[in-house]
Design a protein around this motif. Structure first.
Motif, mmCIF file in Angstrom:
data_model
loop_
_atom_site.group_PDB
_atom_site.id
_atom_site.type_symbol
_atom_site.label_atom_id
_atom_site.label_comp_id
_atom_site.label_asym_id
_atom_site.label_seq_id
_atom_site.Cartn_x
_atom_site.Cartn_y
_atom_site.Cartn_z
ATOM 1 N N ALA A 33 83.091 25.149 62.249
ATOM 2 C CA ALA A 33 83.442 24.196 63.304
ATOM 3 C C ALA A 33 84.357 23.106 62.750
ATOM 4 O O ALA A 33 85.339 22.717 63.391
ATOM 5 N N ARG A 34 84.066 22.624 61.544
ATOM 6 C CA ARG A 34 84.911 21.602 60.928
ATOM 7 C C ARG A 34 86.329 22.126 60.675
ATOM 8 O O ARG A 34 87.293 21.358 60.689
ATOM 9 N N TYR A 57 70.939 22.776 58.339
ATOM 10 C CA TYR A 57 71.731 21.666 58.865
ATOM 11 C C TYR A 57 71.142 21.171 60.185
ATOM 12 O O TYR A 57 71.768 21.257 61.237
ATOM 13 N N PHE A 58 69.921 20.680 60.100
ATOM 14 C CA PHE A 58 69.243 20.094 61.254
ATOM 15 C C PHE A 58 68.714 18.732 60.860
ATOM 16 O O PHE A 58 68.776 18.336 59.689
ATOM 17 N N GLU A 72 73.682 24.067 68.447
ATOM 18 C CA GLU A 72 74.721 23.851 69.458
ATOM 19 C C GLU A 72 74.991 22.351 69.614
ATOM 20 O O GLU A 72 76.143 21.920 69.705
ATOM 21 N N HIS A 73 73.931 21.546 69.624
ATOM 22 C CA HIS A 73 74.078 20.093 69.740
ATOM 23 C C HIS A 73 74.791 19.517 68.511
ATOM 24 O O HIS A 73 75.680 18.673 68.636
ATOM 25 N N VAL A 74 74.406 19.955 67.319
ATOM 26 C CA VAL A 74 75.041 19.487 66.081
ATOM 27 C C VAL A 74 76.532 19.828 66.093
ATOM 28 O O VAL A 74 77.386 18.990 65.779
ATOM 29 N N ILE A 78 80.113 17.645 65.849
ATOM 30 C CA ILE A 78 81.090 17.862 64.774
ATOM 31 C C ILE A 78 82.469 18.165 65.346
ATOM 32 O O ILE A 78 83.476 17.597 64.918
ATOM 33 N N ASN A 79 82.523 19.089 66.315
ATOM 34 C CA ASN A 79 83.808 19.497 66.885
ATOM 35 C C ASN A 79 83.601 19.959 68.323
ATOM 36 O O ASN A 79 83.241 21.112 68.555
ATOM 37 N N PRO A 80 83.845 19.082 69.289
ATOM 38 C CA PRO A 80 83.635 19.454 70.688
ATOM 39 C C PRO A 80 84.588 20.544 71.187
ATOM 40 O O PRO A 80 84.377 21.108 72.252
ATOM 41 N N HIS A 81 85.608 20.876 70.392
ATOM 42 C CA HIS A 81 86.551 21.931 70.790
ATOM 43 C C HIS A 81 86.056 23.326 70.406
ATOM 44 O O HIS A 81 86.584 24.321 70.895
#
Length: 195
Positions: A33-34, A57-58, A72-74, A78-81
């Motif tokens: 995602a990053r 990664y929670f 999904e929330h994390v 990080i990247n809404p796109h």
């Protein structure tokens, strides 16, 4: 040499399947995602637990939430796109084929050895054209140089291929994170070879 714009365009138009949302899967997903991956298809059936926060990664306030929902929330933060298609299911051969057929690359991030083997065999037999990036040997700590990436045609194996998880050799955040990021790096490499 590729420009950032060329790289970004390939990544934002890519779809990656991730089987598992635990230590490996959650860390692979956040790295991808990053990097700007356009879509992630993530499947897992478990919930976030306190004893796994040492490598996944929670966050503490996500304990008890289904991993795919928490992840999904994390990822949204990080990247809404990056679009996330989350599936709260236990993977079977049929579900592997159904969920990951149109993914560019599939990442295996499963802790259960039986389900892991089933996924690998399903992809190799039913989706032989797909690149599959798996992990093997990531327990313990120290000796970063033991981790390698091996390629066998379209199968990529990240880890030391030896260190099994047990009471004396538990999975810990640094080693799990290293192997997860190796997997994410292989995914990016595979995608960018298309340029």
């Amino acid at each position: 040499m590729r420009t950032y714009d060329q790289i970004h365009k390939i990544l934002e138009n890519s779809k990656i399947g991730i089987a598992g949302a635990g230590g490996l899967g959650s860390n692979v997903a956040t790295s991808l995602a990053r990097c700007g991956i356009g879509k992630l298809v993530i499947a897992d059936y478990d919930s976030v637990s306190e004893d796994c926060l040492n490598r996944q990664y929670f966050f503490y306030d996500q304990i008890g939430i289904k991993k795919v929902s928490a992840l999904e929330h994390v990822l949204e933060r990080i990247n809404p796109h990056t679009k996330v298609e989350a599936h709260d299911i236990k993977l079977t051969e049929e579900k592997v084929i159904e969920l990951f057929t149109d993914c560019d690359v599939i990442v295996e991030a499963i802790g259960d050895a039986r389900i892991k083997q089933q996924l690998i065999e399903s992809v190799l037999v039913k989706l032989p054209e797909k690149h599959l990036v798996i992990a093997s040997g990531l327990a313990g700590y120290g000796n970063n140089n033991r981790f390698t990436t091996e390629q066998y045609d379209k199968l990529w194996v990240c880890g030391d291929q030896e260190a099994e998880v047990n009471e004396l050799n538990p999975p810990m955040a640094p080693a799990v994170g290293i192997v997860a990021n190796m997997q994410a790096n292989v995914v990016i490499d595979i995608l960018l070879r298309k340029l």
